[in-house]
Design a protein around this motif. Structure first.
Motif, PDB file in Angstrom:
ATOM      1  N   SER A  64       0.874  -1.150   0.051  1.00  0.00           N
ATOM      2  CA  SER A  64      -0.020  -0.017  -0.111  1.00  0.00           C
ATOM      3  C   SER A  64       0.817   1.242  -0.116  1.00  0.00           C
ATOM      4  N   LYS A  65       2.141   1.409   0.749  1.00  0.00           N
ATOM      5  CA  LYS A  65       2.784   2.450   0.900  1.00  0.00           C
ATOM      6  C   LYS A  65       3.402   2.715  -0.682  1.00  0.00           C
ATOM      7  N   ASP A  66       3.965   1.515  -1.231  1.00  0.00           N
ATOM      8  CA  ASP A  66       4.654   1.588  -2.289  1.00  0.00           C
ATOM      9  C   ASP A  66       3.600   2.052  -3.577  1.00  0.00           C
ATOM     10  N   PHE A  67       2.297   1.587  -3.370  1.00  0.00           N
ATOM     11  CA  PHE A  67       1.261   1.945  -4.407  1.00  0.00           C
ATOM     12  C   PHE A  67       0.884   3.305  -4.381  1.00  0.00           C
ATOM     13  N   ASN A  68       0.880   3.874  -2.927  1.00  0.00           N
ATOM     14  CA  ASN A  68       0.515   5.414  -2.814  1.00  0.00           C
ATOM     15  C   ASN A  68       1.635   6.284  -3.330  1.00  0.00           C
ATOM     16  N   ASP A  69       3.009   5.888  -3.100  1.00  0.00           N
ATOM     17  CA  ASP A  69       4.080   6.500  -3.518  1.00  0.00           C
ATOM     18  C   ASP A  69       4.059   6.631  -5.073  1.00  0.00           C
ATOM     19  N   LEU A  70       3.771   5.548  -5.860  1.00  0.00           N
ATOM     20  CA  LEU A  70       3.764   5.527  -7.286  1.00  0.00           C
ATOM     21  C   LEU A  70       2.423   6.561  -7.718  1.00  0.00           C
TER      22      LEU A  70
END
Length: 97
Positions: A64-70
């Motif tokens: 979720s963190k990586d998705f949000n960063d993207l």
């Protein structure tokens, strides 16, 4: 034809049918396994019997963190493109007048 994808998590096999036929199911499974392995490394050997739910939760949070960063990065790129496009259109209009 709808493809049924098999995935193995913690020694158990699961099957699912991807909703989006454009996505590569094998790539998605590799992506999930990558995050599960990362979570297992983060938790380490703190407990003798690894808590599967904690590992999956941590993997989900990391995803979720990586998705949000993207998403944030994509939004910045969209804004940059919109600004550049407006600037170029203004320059073209100035030259045409």
């Amino acid at each position: 034809m709808d493809e049924i994808v098999k995935i193995e998590v913690f020694g158990e096999e699961f099957r699912f049918r991807p909703e989006n036929q454009g996505a590569d199911p094998k790539r998605i499974v590799e992506f999930l396994n990558h995050y599960i392995l990362m979570a297992e490394e983060q938790i380490g050997s703190k407990t003798k019997d690894k808590n599967k739910i904690a590992i999956l939760l941590l993997a989900g949070l990391n995803m979720s963190k990586d998705f949000n960063d993207l998403k944030d990065e994509y939004s910045k790129i969209e804004d940059y493109i919109a600004q550049r496009t407006s600037s170029l259109i203004a320059k073209i209009n100035n030259e045409l007048q």
